[in-house]
Design an enzyme around this catalytic site. Structure first.
Site, PDB file in Angstrom:
ATOM      1  CD1 TRP A 241      -1.470  -1.827   2.817  1.00  0.00           C
ATOM      2  CD2 TRP A 241      -2.731  -1.719   0.981  1.00  0.00           C
ATOM      3  NE1 TRP A 241      -2.384  -2.844   2.872  1.00  0.00           N
ATOM      4  CE2 TRP A 241      -3.171  -2.804   1.750  1.00  0.00           C
ATOM      5  CE3 TRP A 241      -3.377  -1.446  -0.230  1.00  0.00           C
ATOM      6  CZ2 TRP A 241      -4.220  -3.615   1.364  1.00  0.00           C
ATOM      7  CZ3 TRP A 241      -4.421  -2.261  -0.615  1.00  0.00           C
ATOM      8  CH2 TRP A 241      -4.826  -3.315   0.181  1.00  0.00           C
TER       9      TRP A 241
ATOM     10  CB  THR B   8       0.614   6.825  -0.833  1.00  0.00           C
ATOM     11  OG1 THR B   8      -0.500   6.181  -0.250  1.00  0.00           O
ATOM     12  CG2 THR B   8       0.141   8.033  -1.643  1.00  0.00           C
TER      13      THR B   8
ATOM     14  CD  GLU C 263      -1.203   9.480   6.763  1.00  0.00           C
ATOM     15  OE1 GLU C 263      -1.070  10.190   7.769  1.00  0.00           O
ATOM     16  OE2 GLU C 263      -0.781   9.788   5.638  1.00  0.00           O
TER      17      GLU C 263
HETATM   18  C1  LIG Z   1      -5.031   3.624  -0.800  1.00  0.00           C
HETATM   19  C2  LIG Z   1      -4.169   3.314   0.392  1.00  0.00           C
HETATM   20  C3  LIG Z   1      -2.969   3.992   0.559  1.00  0.00           C
HETATM   21  C4  LIG Z   1      -2.131   3.682   1.634  1.00  0.00           C
HETATM   22  N1  LIG Z   1      -0.924   4.328   1.754  1.00  0.00           N
HETATM   23  C5  LIG Z   1      -0.035   3.894   2.681  1.00  0.00           C
HETATM   24  C6  LIG Z   1       1.308   4.422   2.732  1.00  0.00           C
HETATM   25  O1  LIG Z   1       1.676   5.314   1.952  1.00  0.00           O
HETATM   26  N2  LIG Z   1       2.175   3.901   3.621  1.00  0.00           N
HETATM   27  C7  LIG Z   1       1.825   2.925   4.498  1.00  0.00           C
HETATM   28  O2  LIG Z   1       2.662   2.497   5.276  1.00  0.00           O
HETATM   29  N3  LIG Z   1       0.549   2.415   4.494  1.00  0.00           N
HETATM   30  C8  LIG Z   1      -0.367   2.876   3.618  1.00  0.00           C
HETATM   31  N4  LIG Z   1      -1.649   2.365   3.593  1.00  0.00           N
HETATM   32  C9  LIG Z   1      -1.983   1.279   4.522  1.00  0.00           C
HETATM   33  C10 LIG Z   1      -3.002   1.679   5.578  1.00  0.00           C
HETATM   34  O3  LIG Z   1      -2.426   2.534   6.510  1.00  0.00           O
HETATM   35  C11 LIG Z   1      -3.561   0.374   6.182  1.00  0.00           C
HETATM   36  O4  LIG Z   1      -4.373  -0.222   5.179  1.00  0.00           O
HETATM   37  C12 LIG Z   1      -4.345   0.632   7.439  1.00  0.00           C
HETATM   38  O5  LIG Z   1      -3.504   1.031   8.490  1.00  0.00           O
HETATM   39  C13 LIG Z   1      -5.131  -0.628   7.879  1.00  0.00           C
HETATM   40  O6  LIG Z   1      -4.320  -1.748   7.896  1.00  0.00           O
HETATM   41  P1  LIG Z   1      -4.812  -3.107   7.165  1.00  0.00           P
HETATM   42  O7  LIG Z   1      -5.244  -2.737   5.798  1.00  0.00           O
HETATM   43  O8  LIG Z   1      -3.748  -4.119   7.313  1.00  0.00           O
HETATM   44  O9  LIG Z   1      -6.109  -3.531   7.976  1.00  0.00           O
HETATM   45  P2  LIG Z   1      -6.127  -4.411   9.336  1.00  0.00           P
HETATM   46  O10 LIG Z   1      -5.148  -3.858  10.299  1.00  0.00           O
HETATM   47  O11 LIG Z   1      -5.999  -5.835   8.966  1.00  0.00           O
HETATM   48  O12 LIG Z   1      -7.580  -4.123   9.849  1.00  0.00           O
HETATM   49  C14 LIG Z   1      -8.744  -4.824   9.386  1.00  0.00           C
HETATM   50  C15 LIG Z   1      -9.941  -4.328  10.202  1.00  0.00           C
HETATM   51  O13 LIG Z   1      -9.748  -4.662  11.590  1.00  0.00           O
HETATM   52  C16 LIG Z   1      -9.848  -3.484  12.381  1.00  0.00           C
HETATM   53  N5  LIG Z   1      -8.933  -3.583  13.528  1.00  0.00           N
HETATM   54  C17 LIG Z   1      -7.624  -3.925  13.538  1.00  0.00           C
HETATM   55  N6  LIG Z   1      -7.129  -3.863  14.773  1.00  0.00           N
HETATM   56  C18 LIG Z   1      -8.145  -3.476  15.585  1.00  0.00           C
HETATM   57  C19 LIG Z   1      -8.251  -3.239  16.983  1.00  0.00           C
HETATM   58  N7  LIG Z   1      -7.228  -3.382  17.799  1.00  0.00           N
HETATM   59  N8  LIG Z   1      -9.488  -2.874  17.477  1.00  0.00           N
HETATM   60  C20 LIG Z   1     -10.550  -2.718  16.646  1.00  0.00           C
HETATM   61  N9  LIG Z   1     -10.488  -2.931  15.317  1.00  0.00           N
HETATM   62  C21 LIG Z   1      -9.309  -3.288  14.784  1.00  0.00           C
HETATM   63  C22 LIG Z   1      -9.445  -2.351  11.458  1.00  0.00           C
HETATM   64  O14 LIG Z   1      -9.932  -1.108  11.924  1.00  0.00           O
HETATM   65  C23 LIG Z   1     -10.089  -2.802  10.158  1.00  0.00           C
HETATM   66  O15 LIG Z   1     -11.457  -2.459  10.184  1.00  0.00           O
HETATM   67  C24 LIG Z   1      -2.526   2.690   2.560  1.00  0.00           C
HETATM   68  C25 LIG Z   1      -3.757   2.031   2.400  1.00  0.00           C
HETATM   69  C26 LIG Z   1      -4.567   2.327   1.330  1.00  0.00           C
HETATM   70  C27 LIG Z   1      -5.864   1.582   1.162  1.00  0.00           C
END
Ligand SMILES: Cc1cc2nc3c(=O)[nH]c(=O)nc-3n(C[C@H](O)[C@H](O)[C@H](O)COP(=O)(O)OP(=O)(O)OC[C@H]3O[C@@H](n4cnc5c(N)ncnc54)[C@H](O)[C@@H]3O)c2cc1C
Length: 379
Positions: free
Chosen positions: A156, A158, A363
């Protein structure tokens, strides 16, 4: 207490608004449709000083405050949220991180070009198994004399394929958990560093989101930011400010939804008069405007706290949590006010909804913002 902007802040807001309307609006629909990176538009943003707004002038930036940055970020995102996220990552993650934690040599070698917009940066924390659980990094940085050898995958990222350099968080010692993480500056072209998958996204489609792969990638130890083991703190501190940028991006999308609803409601006639005269539509607009105004206050308050040298992490999380929800709800309401026309590309509001959704995810998801806020209250 005053809610008035300074002359400079007002000038930045006006400049950003006219720039966005004149130079970003044309082609925004096509760039979204074809997922075209807005290279020319980013160059124009750099010329205005929008790519390193909070970096001191000696390091190539515009030397402005966070309030000015938030105002510009909202205006850019009001017209093109893809440009908004490109700007936000470069400003509040990459430039902020280097300016705050980099050595003078690192600032000289990298920050000047990034802050002036001659180069573009990316921030790679997330991994296939580390999103919300951001310290669970599997990317390893093994010390080898005066170098580190990086191996792993980032998700992911950006600006990942367009960036000239990436700030990469990797573990030097997995047994130490968050305290074993360090941050490295990895320039494009370093052998072993390749761009893997490009994502096809729901929204912010003109921005560049890719996976990155590191295979025996040798990085000079001089490219480590801060002490070994300081990388997780670096990431969390940087993301606190990043959330102000994303909250401002969400505010911009919400404002766009409100503005589009206002002008459409005045134009569209039903039952012989403009729908703006129907109380049901007026209530929607009044509700939306109130939510947008509340979001604006939270965003600017968080920015103002950062400028005042006060703790701002909780305020930034509140601003992001609230503004991102308002962005999604406002875009949905804007579609409703546009009726069938809201459902088609030409009227733009369907893009606002697609763009708004990600502000509740990146973020730190909204659930993570609630954790950050609750922890600070219960401490
Ligand atoms: C278009 C896009 C651009 C991005 N750009 C960047 C970037 O430039 N750099 C970078 O490093 N990352 C980037 N990201 C990553 C983004 O920060 C992550 O997708 C985000 O932090 C969520 O992580 P995950 O997708 O692994 O979801 P997960 O962590 O797997 O979460 C899945 C679900 O579980 C929930 N969840 C997880 N833990 C808990 C908890 N303890 N309590 C309650 N609910 C919880 C989450 O809220 C979510 O609903 C980007 C993502 C996207 C989609």
């Amino acid at each position: 207490m005053t809610f008035a902007l300074t002359e400079t802040q007002e000038m930045i807001r006006t400049t950003a608004r006219s720039f966005a309307e004149e130079q970003l609006a044309p082609g925004a629909i096509e760039r979204d449709e074809h997922s075209t990176f807005p290279a020319e538009q980013v160059r124009a943003m750099a010329e205005l000083g929008f790519m390193g707004m909070m970096v001191p002038e000696e390091w190539g930036g515009a030397g402005l405050d966070t309030v000015s940055y938030a105002l510009a970020e909202a205006e850019i995102s009001r017209v093109d949220a893809s440009c908004g996220v490109i700007m936000s990552v470069n400003n509040s993650l990459v430039c902020y991180g280097l300016n705050e934690f980099g050595t003078p040599a690192q600032k000289n070698a990298f920050l000047k070009d990034l802050a002036s917009g001659r180069k573009l940066g990316a921030f790679a924390l997330s991994e296939p198994e580390a999103g919300s659980d951001a310290s669970n990094l599997h990317t390893l940085a093994q010390k080898d004399g005066d170098h580190y050898i990086l191996n792993g995958t980032k998700n992911w990222t950006t600006n990942g394929s367009t960036a000239d350099l990436v700030l990469v968080m990797a573990s030097t010692d997995r047994s130490k958990g968050p305290k074993g993480i360090s941050t490295f500056i990895v320039p494009k072209g370093t052998p072993g560093f390749t761009v893997a998958k490009k994502e096809k996204k729901l929204g912010i489609r003109a921005s560049d989101t890719v996976s990155l792969s590191f295979t025996d990638c040798r990085i000079p130890a001089a490219n480590r930011i801060g002490e070994e083991g300081a990388g997780f703190r670096f990431a969390m501190k940087t993301l606190d400010g990043g959330r102000i940028g994303i909250a401002a991006q969400a505010l911009g999308i919400a404002q766009a939804s409100l503005d589009a609803s206002l002008s459409y409601a005045k134009e569209r006639k039903a039952f012989g008069r403009p729908i703006a005269e129907l109380q049901g539509i007026q209530f929607k607009i009044a509700e939306m405007a109130t939510q947008v105004e509340a979001a604006r206050h939270l965003v600017l308050k968080a920015a103002w706290l950062k400028d005042s040298g006060e703790p701002y992490g909780t305020a930034a999380a509140m601003a992001k949590l609230f503004a991102s929800r308002v962005a999604v709800e406002s875009a949905l309401e804007a579609i409703q006010i546009h009726g069938g026309y809201g459902y088609v590309q030409e009227y733009r509001v369907e893009r606002y909804l697609r763009d708004a959704k990600v502000t509740e995810i990146y973020e730190g998801t909204s659930e993570i913002q609630r954790i950050v806020i609750a922890r600070s209250l219960l401490r």
